[in-house]
Structure formats: structure tokens, C-alpha cells
Design a protein around this motif. Sequence first.
Motif, PDB file in Angstrom:
ATOM      1  N   ARG A   1      -3.479  -7.860  38.719  1.00 13.27           N
ATOM      2  CA  ARG A   1      -4.006  -8.864  38.100  1.00 13.27           C
ATOM      3  C   ARG A   1      -4.117  -9.201  36.791  1.00 13.27           C
ATOM      4  NH1 ARG A   1      -8.480  -7.475  41.935  1.00 13.27           N
ATOM      5  NH2 ARG A   1      -9.700  -8.008  40.416  1.00 13.27           N
ATOM      6  N   GLU A   2      -4.867  -7.973  36.320  1.00 14.45           N
ATOM      7  CA  GLU A   2      -4.853  -8.121  34.752  1.00 14.45           C
ATOM      8  C   GLU A   2      -3.501  -8.297  34.058  1.00 14.45           C
ATOM      9  OE1 GLU A   2      -6.664  -5.648  30.732  1.00 14.45           O
ATOM     10  OE2 GLU A   2      -6.181  -4.768  32.727  1.00 14.45           O
TER      11      GLU A   2
ATOM     12  N   LYS B   1      -0.778 -10.130  35.352  1.00 12.29           N
ATOM     13  CA  LYS B   1      -0.349 -11.322  35.573  1.00 12.29           C
ATOM     14  C   LYS B   1      -1.315 -12.510  34.859  1.00 12.29           C
ATOM     15  CE  LYS B   1       0.298 -10.721  40.535  1.00 12.29           C
ATOM     16  NZ  LYS B   1      -0.003 -10.955  42.005  1.00 12.29           N
ATOM     17  N   GLU B   2      -2.537 -12.196  34.636  1.00 11.60           N
ATOM     18  CA  GLU B   2      -3.208 -13.047  33.874  1.00 11.60           C
ATOM     19  C   GLU B   2      -3.370 -12.918  32.236  1.00 11.60           C
ATOM     20  OE1 GLU B   2      -7.483 -13.073  35.565  1.00 11.60           O
ATOM     21  OE2 GLU B   2      -6.393 -12.997  37.588  1.00 11.60           O
TER      22      GLU B   2
ATOM     23  N   SER C   1       6.087 -10.134  34.340  1.00 12.21           N
ATOM     24  CA  SER C   1       5.193 -10.869  33.462  1.00 12.21           C
ATOM     25  C   SER C   1       5.837 -11.061  31.787  1.00 12.21           C
ATOM     26  CB  SER C   1       3.656 -10.417  33.600  1.00 12.21           C
ATOM     27  OG  SER C   1       3.076 -10.461  34.973  1.00 12.21           O
TER      28      SER C   1
ATOM     29  N   ASP D   1     -12.473 -12.559  35.963  1.00 15.62           N
ATOM     30  CA  ASP D   1     -12.165 -12.731  34.576  1.00 15.62           C
ATOM     31  C   ASP D   1     -11.926 -11.675  33.619  1.00 15.62           C
ATOM     32  OD1 ASP D   1     -11.574 -14.089  32.003  1.00 15.62           O
ATOM     33  OD2 ASP D   1     -13.350 -15.527  32.100  1.00 15.62           O
TER      34      ASP D   1
END
Length: 375
Positions: free
Chosen positions: A43-44, A46-47, A83, A289
Motif C-alpha cells: 500500500r505504501e 502504491k500511494e 509503481s 495515510d
Amino acid sequence: MKDNNLGIYIHIPFCERKCRYCDFLSFNADEPIKESYVEALLREIKENPHTTRTVDTIFFGGGTPSVLPARLIARILDELRKSFNVREDAEITVECNPGTLDKDKLKIFKSAGVNRISFGLQSADDAELEMLGRIHNFEDFKESFLAAKEAGFENINVDIMMALPGQLRETLFYTIEEVTALGPKHISMYSLILEEGTPLKESLPNLPPLPSEDKEREMYKEATKLLKSKGYGRYEISNYSKPGFESRHNIRYWQLDEYLGFGIGAASFTEGKRFSNTESIEDYIKTDDFEKIKRDVTILSKEDLMGEFMFLGLRMMRGVSGKDFYERFGEDMKEVFADAVKAHLQDGTLKATEEGFSLTERGIDVSNYVMADFV
């Protein structure tokens, strides 16, 4: 010249057992925690806001990344390629401990694009390994090393530790002879640092004495000569390699090039800013977040960056380049650091090169003292 590519560091905090000298962010964990951690890592990645950047080095450090199931390392690399623009010739390193690899795991690493293995050996002497609290003996290392070679890994690093309690010149040289006989392309040789609160530090009164500072320097110099005779050139204070096999990822750090760190405690340096992630695995896994878990955010001034350029660059045997300094900062390196340069040229710890300045042999002996004058 400033590198416009990006390096990536992936922190895998898991290990089978913490070594007696280790104060790194590492611990044992069950399989569900490992799976949840990797999901958070994905997730990190990707974001992250840097997806247009080209990546030319990836380094899995820890902990012991090789305790993860190999399929999870492959998943992380797959996400990085989705990514980022990961170059075909990117250097991709996985740190491994002897005894945590097998043929199947190495095969998966290879097919996932890993092209560099870094083994934490530390010593070829089993008594020294036991004192350090390592989970392996030297035979375990040899088996893992040969398995990596058989799997097709040509670029292999081996870490060696020196200045151990009771260590003699002969035991250090025995380690170097045994390791170089196997033919790794790269060797890192570091002095033991006794960190407060570690079991080894607390048990020091019951151990043989540490080598004196003078003895340690003498051993380093003799070890460097031995490594040179075996074809390993010293290109940084603690790093040696066969020609063309210098660690491209670590050179990023020493050249003040940009890198992103993913995972707990991982540090980043981009756009003149340093920051790191939380060290809490619970907070990391649960966050919605990743900006919220960033810590120690520091915006570096031009003066800070110039000082770091010198401090880090002087670690390398080729030293620092006035041309690169000017291209990056628009200033004359000799003028900005006139006093420090003059003082260290006079005391014989710094020497002029065609490109700029580098440490002398005497300067290497007192490198921390010399480099501190530039920050």
C-alpha cells in the motif's frame, strides 16, 4: 554529477533471532504479522507520490529479508515495477543470513529479478560467530554461498566484522582467506560497534579484551593489503570489490543522490528533505495515510547539503569532485570550505586530486575527525 534516478530501500524488520551486538530495528514475528506487514508495504509503495521517477537500485535490508517467504519478495518487486519505472539493468540486492536460503527460494529470487545477494557472515571462526550470537556456523555460510552461485548469482557481497573481543590478526586473516577463496565480487569489512543496551555490550567484562585503537588500525591496514592482493580494490572506507562490482545502491548514499525508503524506520532523502517512517509496526500496518507516520522531517538548507556532500563523499577513495560540487550548488568547493581544506591539507589528512580532494591514508585513520569539519 547529481543522479536524477532514484534508489529504493525496503526495510524487512524480521529475523529469526537478534544477534548479541544488534541494535537495528529488527525482531521475530509470526507468519500472519509478516503477511500483514507486506500488505502495508504494498500500500505504501502504491500511494507514494514519486511514481514518475526512474529507479536504478533497489535494496532489501533488515532484519533479515531472506526470512520472508520468497513469494513476498517477488510481490514487492512486482509492485515496485508497477509503481515506478524500474530500469532493466537496476541493481536489486537482498540481504540474506546463512541458513535462511534454499534452492527454491533462490530460484524465486532470481526469477523475480534479484541480481545481487548480500550475506551477513561476520566471521569464518565458529567461536567468534557464537560470541556474536549468530544463528549459523561457517559451514552453513558456505552451503548458502555455493547454493547462490549455483542458482546463477554472480554478484555476491559478504560482510566481515573486525575488532571483535579477543580477535587476533590471525583470526581476521583466516576469515579473509576463507571468504576470498569462494570468490565473492564484493566484501564489506566493518569494525564492531558496541551499542548500549545490547547483550554483547553488557557481557563485555566477561569477554577477552577488545583490540586497542592502534591495533585495530594496524589490522585494518594489513587486511586492506591482503584484500588488494586478492583482487579487491578499496573504493570506500569499509568496502572492497572486484572491478565493476561496487555497490551502486550504497554509492547513492555517499554521492548524496536521492532515495526512498519503504517500511518501518525506513529513511528517505528526496528534494532536499530527509524523513523516516514510524518504528511502530502496529501503527504502520494500521495506518490509512502514510504521510501521518512520517517522522523527523527535515528540510536541508543549501549549506546543509554542501556539508553533507563533503561529509559523505570523502568516505569514497576517489573523494569529492569540484566539478560535481559546482554543477550541484553553483559554488566553488575550495572557496566554500577554504579553512577546512587548508587545515587538512597542511596536517596531511587530505590530498588534492585531479577532480578535487580525497582522504590520505592518515586521513582514513581519523576520518570522522576530518569529515566533521565540513558539516
